[in-house]
Scaffold this motif. Structure first.
Motif, PDB file in Angstrom:
ATOM      1  N   ALA A  10       0.819  -1.222   0.000  1.00 47.65           N
ATOM      2  CA  ALA A  10       0.000   0.000   0.000  1.00 47.65           C
ATOM      3  C   ALA A  10       0.849   1.267   0.000  1.00 47.65           C
ATOM      4  N   THR A  11       2.116   1.135   0.398  1.00 46.55           N
ATOM      5  CA  THR A  11       2.980   2.322   0.466  1.00 46.55           C
ATOM      6  C   THR A  11       3.684   2.598  -0.864  1.00 46.55           C
ATOM      7  N   GLY A  12       3.526   1.700  -1.821  1.00 46.86           N
ATOM      8  CA  GLY A  12       4.208   1.868  -3.114  1.00 46.86           C
ATOM      9  C   GLY A  12       3.392   2.718  -4.079  1.00 46.86           C
ATOM     10  N   GLY A  13       3.954   2.941  -5.263  1.00 44.95           N
ATOM     11  CA  GLY A  13       3.322   3.813  -6.255  1.00 44.95           C
ATOM     12  C   GLY A  13       1.919   3.343  -6.636  1.00 44.95           C
ATOM     13  N   LEU A  14       1.777   2.084  -6.999  1.00 45.05           N
ATOM     14  CA  LEU A  14       0.470   1.589  -7.425  1.00 45.05           C
ATOM     15  C   LEU A  14      -0.451   1.352  -6.222  1.00 45.05           C
ATOM     16  N   GLY A  15       0.131   0.814  -5.141  1.00 42.44           N
ATOM     17  CA  GLY A  15      -0.663   0.526  -3.938  1.00 42.44           C
ATOM     18  C   GLY A  15      -1.351   1.767  -3.399  1.00 42.44           C
ATOM     19  N   GLY A  35       2.127  -2.603   4.593  1.00 39.72           N
ATOM     20  CA  GLY A  35       3.406  -2.114   4.076  1.00 39.72           C
ATOM     21  C   GLY A  35       4.484  -2.229   5.143  1.00 39.72           C
ATOM     22  N   ARG A  36       5.719  -1.929   4.740  1.00 37.05           N
ATOM     23  CA  ARG A  36       6.813  -2.058   5.710  1.00 37.05           C
ATOM     24  C   ARG A  36       7.276  -0.704   6.208  1.00 37.05           C
ATOM     25  N   ASN A  37       7.191   0.287   5.333  1.00 35.03           N
ATOM     26  CA  ASN A  37       7.816   1.572   5.596  1.00 35.03           C
ATOM     27  C   ASN A  37       6.934   2.447   6.499  1.00 35.03           C
ATOM     28  N   ALA A  56       3.943  -4.868   8.152  1.00 36.31           N
ATOM     29  CA  ALA A  56       4.304  -6.283   8.027  1.00 36.31           C
ATOM     30  C   ALA A  56       5.292  -6.476   6.894  1.00 36.31           C
ATOM     31  N   ASP A  57       6.368  -7.179   7.183  1.00 38.36           N
ATOM     32  CA  ASP A  57       7.293  -7.558   6.116  1.00 38.36           C
ATOM     33  C   ASP A  57       6.814  -8.904   5.576  1.00 38.36           C
ATOM     34  N   LEU A  58       6.240  -8.864   4.400  1.00 40.94           N
ATOM     35  CA  LEU A  58       5.631 -10.087   3.847  1.00 40.94           C
ATOM     36  C   LEU A  58       6.681 -11.130   3.473  1.00 40.94           C
ATOM     37  N   ALA A  59       7.933 -10.673   3.299  1.00 43.57           N
ATOM     38  CA  ALA A  59       8.974 -11.646   2.970  1.00 43.57           C
ATOM     39  C   ALA A  59       9.430 -12.391   4.226  1.00 43.57           C
ATOM     40  N   ASN A  82      -3.705  -8.103  -4.008  1.00 44.65           N
ATOM     41  CA  ASN A  82      -2.333  -8.590  -3.881  1.00 44.65           C
ATOM     42  C   ASN A  82      -1.461  -7.763  -4.815  1.00 44.65           C
ATOM     43  N   ASN A  83      -0.875  -6.705  -4.237  1.00 43.27           N
ATOM     44  CA  ASN A  83      -0.141  -5.743  -5.065  1.00 43.27           C
ATOM     45  C   ASN A  83       1.360  -5.733  -4.766  1.00 43.27           C
ATOM     46  N   ALA A  84       1.760  -6.088  -3.537  1.00 44.88           N
ATOM     47  CA  ALA A  84       3.193  -6.032  -3.192  1.00 44.88           C
ATOM     48  C   ALA A  84       3.979  -6.924  -4.153  1.00 44.88           C
ATOM     49  N   MET A 145      13.358 -14.033 -13.254  1.00 42.65           N
ATOM     50  CA  MET A 145      12.582 -14.432 -12.072  1.00 42.65           C
ATOM     51  C   MET A 145      11.264 -13.678 -12.020  1.00 42.65           C
ATOM     52  N   TYR A 146      11.354 -12.385 -12.347  1.00 39.84           N
ATOM     53  CA  TYR A 146      10.163 -11.530 -12.277  1.00 39.84           C
ATOM     54  C   TYR A 146       9.099 -12.022 -13.263  1.00 39.84           C
ATOM     55  N   SER A 147       9.500 -12.222 -14.523  1.00 39.34           N
ATOM     56  CA  SER A 147       8.477 -12.601 -15.510  1.00 39.34           C
ATOM     57  C   SER A 147       7.920 -13.989 -15.195  1.00 39.34           C
ATOM     58  N   TRP A 178       5.020  -0.915 -18.387  1.00 31.79           N
ATOM     59  CA  TRP A 178       5.778  -0.057 -17.464  1.00 31.79           C
ATOM     60  C   TRP A 178       4.853   0.944 -16.775  1.00 31.79           C
ATOM     61  N   ILE A 179       4.992   1.038 -15.454  1.00 28.44           N
ATOM     62  CA  ILE A 179       4.208   2.012 -14.684  1.00 28.44           C
ATOM     63  C   ILE A 179       5.185   3.008 -14.046  1.00 28.44           C
ATOM     64  N   ASP A 180       4.764   4.262 -14.014  1.00 29.05           N
ATOM     65  CA  ASP A 180       5.619   5.325 -13.481  1.00 29.05           C
ATOM     66  C   ASP A 180       5.648   5.271 -11.945  1.00 29.05           C
ATOM     67  N   THR A 181       6.465   4.380 -11.394  1.00 23.68           N
ATOM     68  CA  THR A 181       6.598   4.265  -9.933  1.00 23.68           C
ATOM     69  C   THR A 181       8.081   4.130  -9.566  1.00 23.68           C
ATOM     70  N   GLU A 182       8.320   4.058  -8.270  1.00 25.69           N
ATOM     71  CA  GLU A 182       9.709   3.965  -7.792  1.00 25.69           C
ATOM     72  C   GLU A 182      10.350   2.615  -8.087  1.00 25.69           C
TER      73      GLU A 182
HETATM   74  N1  LIG Z   1       6.317  -0.377 -11.935  1.00 24.87           N
HETATM   75  C1  LIG Z   1       6.115  -1.135 -12.992  1.00 24.87           C
HETATM   76  O1  LIG Z   1       6.595  -0.844 -14.114  1.00 24.87           O
HETATM   77  C2  LIG Z   1       5.241  -2.365 -12.893  1.00 24.87           C
HETATM   78  C3  LIG Z   1       4.786  -2.958 -14.077  1.00 24.87           C
HETATM   79  C4  LIG Z   1       3.951  -4.070 -14.002  1.00 24.87           C
HETATM   80  C5  LIG Z   1       3.594  -4.582 -12.773  1.00 24.87           C
HETATM   81  N2  LIG Z   1       4.043  -3.997 -11.633  1.00 24.87           N
HETATM   82  C6  LIG Z   1       3.646  -4.579 -10.341  1.00 24.87           C
HETATM   83  O2  LIG Z   1       2.908  -3.624  -9.609  1.00 24.87           O
HETATM   84  C7  LIG Z   1       3.001  -3.937  -8.205  1.00 24.87           C
HETATM   85  C8  LIG Z   1       3.298  -2.658  -7.428  1.00 24.87           C
HETATM   86  O3  LIG Z   1       4.577  -2.174  -7.807  1.00 24.87           O
HETATM   87  P1  LIG Z   1       4.958  -0.622  -7.865  1.00 24.87           P
HETATM   88  O4  LIG Z   1       5.319  -0.306  -9.261  1.00 24.87           O
HETATM   89  O5  LIG Z   1       3.943   0.186  -7.177  1.00 24.87           O
HETATM   90  O6  LIG Z   1       6.334  -0.668  -7.053  1.00 24.87           O
HETATM   91  P2  LIG Z   1       6.809   0.078  -5.742  1.00 24.87           P
HETATM   92  O7  LIG Z   1       6.459   1.516  -5.803  1.00 24.87           O
HETATM   93  O8  LIG Z   1       8.240  -0.305  -5.595  1.00 24.87           O
HETATM   94  O9  LIG Z   1       5.939  -0.620  -4.593  1.00 24.87           O
HETATM   95  C9  LIG Z   1       6.176  -1.925  -4.163  1.00 24.87           C
HETATM   96  C10 LIG Z   1       5.389  -2.144  -2.897  1.00 24.87           C
HETATM   97  O10 LIG Z   1       5.626  -3.483  -2.444  1.00 24.87           O
HETATM   98  C11 LIG Z   1       6.006  -3.407  -1.062  1.00 24.87           C
HETATM   99  N3  LIG Z   1       6.927  -4.455  -0.667  1.00 24.87           N
HETATM  100  C12 LIG Z   1       8.094  -4.793  -1.267  1.00 24.87           C
HETATM  101  N4  LIG Z   1       8.678  -5.774  -0.558  1.00 24.87           N
HETATM  102  C13 LIG Z   1       7.848  -6.026   0.506  1.00 24.87           C
HETATM  103  C14 LIG Z   1       7.909  -6.909   1.600  1.00 24.87           C
HETATM  104  N5  LIG Z   1       8.938  -7.757   1.773  1.00 24.87           N
HETATM  105  N6  LIG Z   1       6.889  -6.900   2.507  1.00 24.87           N
HETATM  106  C15 LIG Z   1       5.865  -6.045   2.361  1.00 24.87           C
HETATM  107  N7  LIG Z   1       5.750  -5.191   1.344  1.00 24.87           N
HETATM  108  C16 LIG Z   1       6.746  -5.177   0.435  1.00 24.87           C
HETATM  109  C17 LIG Z   1       6.688  -2.058  -0.922  1.00 24.87           C
HETATM  110  O11 LIG Z   1       6.669  -1.703   0.464  1.00 24.87           O
HETATM  111  P3  LIG Z   1       7.784  -0.701   1.065  1.00 24.87           P
HETATM  112  O12 LIG Z   1       7.317   0.683   0.740  1.00 24.87           O
HETATM  113  O13 LIG Z   1       7.754  -0.970   2.510  1.00 24.87           O
HETATM  114  O14 LIG Z   1       9.091  -1.058   0.417  1.00 24.87           O
HETATM  115  C18 LIG Z   1       5.797  -1.188  -1.768  1.00 24.87           C
HETATM  116  O15 LIG Z   1       4.653  -0.807  -1.053  1.00 24.87           O
HETATM  117  C19 LIG Z   1       4.084  -5.005  -8.083  1.00 24.87           C
HETATM  118  O16 LIG Z   1       3.495  -6.270  -7.917  1.00 24.87           O
HETATM  119  C20 LIG Z   1       4.803  -4.943  -9.432  1.00 24.87           C
HETATM  120  O17 LIG Z   1       5.392  -6.165  -9.783  1.00 24.87           O
HETATM  121  C21 LIG Z   1       4.858  -2.884 -11.651  1.00 24.87           C
END
Ligand SMILES: NC(=O)c1ccc[n+]([C@@H]2O[C@H](COP(=O)([O-])OP(=O)(O)OC[C@H]3O[C@@H](n4cnc5c(N)ncnc54)[C@H](OP(=O)(O)O)[C@@H]3O)[C@@H](O)[C@H]2O)c1
Length: 253
Positions: A10-15, A35-37, A56-59, A82-84, A145-147, A178-182
């Motif tokens: 939830a703390t990430g760009g898409l979340g 989220g963790r942060n 919560a650290d999901l890992a 399920n976004n993390a 691994m990701y794909s 590609w999504i405009d996130t961190e």
């Molecule tokens: N960005 C892209 O281009 C793209 C494209 C296609 C799909 N996606 C998918 O979109 C989803 C969201 O990604 P995003 O782009 O928003 O990336 P992001 O900004 O890096 O956010 C990732 C999120 O996952 C959380 N996370 C990572 N490791 C974790 C852990 N061990 N325990 C709990 N939370 C954890 C992060 O929490 P913290 O803030 O605590 O680190 C953060 O909230 C992901 O599943 C990604 O694969 C992204």
């Protein structure tokens, strides 16, 4: 019974965008934002008083924290997102085994386990949204691994979604490009990286929620991901991978 929505990452760009969009909806009594942060969580909670931060650290042991919360509260889970997720860009043989393990865990085990924990608390009309990727449409060298993990999530979503039709629970698999996130590195070797067809997190979240409410099993936002999906279906995999490697090699050491 409290009606709740659960969002991981939830703390990430898409979340964050998912949290904001869900706050526009009157239905959930609580939005469990995982989220963790801590700093980012504090900022998130200010958006709406219904947001319940779940640190919560999901890992590590994060899924267990959620299992306990569910069993203590016995809520009506209206939505699980399920976004993390995590990614590693580079050569597979340069990955530390712990990175390999952590991608499997966060991108595959965690969403599977959370679905199985949440489903006993889900009823007719409930929604699951799983964030996969356009990377699931073909094998992606240097994101291997990701794909692979995103194929797992896509197939799991489609199959479980078919099973849950009889319970009138929808599973929607989201496959953005590609999504405009961190998550994305912006520079390599001092040069700016260009991501073709990059779209905003807001547009991905809006479309995913719209597709979910329409009962769709897939949500593919943006022209690039749609094109990639068709192109990967009609082009031999070796050719797709070769082209992909030519593009990626510029950004990989
Ligand atoms: N960005 C892209 O281009 C793209 C494209 C296609 C799909 N996606 C998918 O979109 C989803 C969201 O990604 P995003 O782009 O928003 O990336 P992001 O900004 O890096 O956010 C990732 C999120 O996952 C959380 N996370 C990572 N490791 C974790 C852990 N061990 N325990 C709990 N939370 C954890 C992060 O929490 P913290 O803030 O605590 O680190 C953060 O909230 C992901 O599943 C990604 O694969 C992204």
């Amino acid at each position: 019974m409290k009606k709740i929505a659960i969002i991981t990452g939830a703390t990430g760009g898409l979340g964050r965008e998912f949290v904001k969009r869900i706050c526009e909806d009157k239905e959930p009594d609580e939005i469990w934002a995982v989220g963790r942060n801590r700093e980012k969580m504090t900022a998130l909670v200010n958006i709406d008083e219904r947001i319940v931060p779940v640190e919560a650290d999901l890992a590590v042991n994060g899924t267990e924290i959620l299992r306990q919360l569910l069993s203590e509260n016995e809520p009506d889970v209206r939505m699980l997102i399920n976004n993390a997720g995590t990614a590693y860009m580079g050569h597979f043989d340069k990955m530390d085994p712990s990175q390999v393990e952590s991608i499997c865990r966060l991108n595959c085990s965690v969403p599977s386990v959370l679905m199985s924990y949440a489903l006993p608390y889900m009823h007719e009309g409930a929604k699951i949204i799983n964030i996969s990727s356009a990377s699931s449409f073909q094998p992606n060298p240097y994101l291997a691994m990701y794909s692979a993990s995103k194929v797992y999530l896509r197939n799991l979503s489609r199959a479980v979604g078919a099973e849950l039709k009889s319970r009138k629970i929808t599973v929607t698999c989201v496959c953005p490009g590609w999504i405009d996130t961190e998550m994305l590195p912006r520079e390599y070797d001092g040069k700016r990286i260009h991501y073709p067809g990059m779209i905003s997190a807001e547009s991905v979240a809006r479309k995913a929620l719209r597709d979910s409410s329409r009962g769709r099993s897939m949500s593919v936002p943006g022209f690039f991901a749609k094109y990639f999906r068709i192109y990967s279906k009609i082009t031999p995999t070796d050719i797709v991978m070769k082209q992909w490697m030519m593009i990626m090699k510029k950004h990989i050491s």
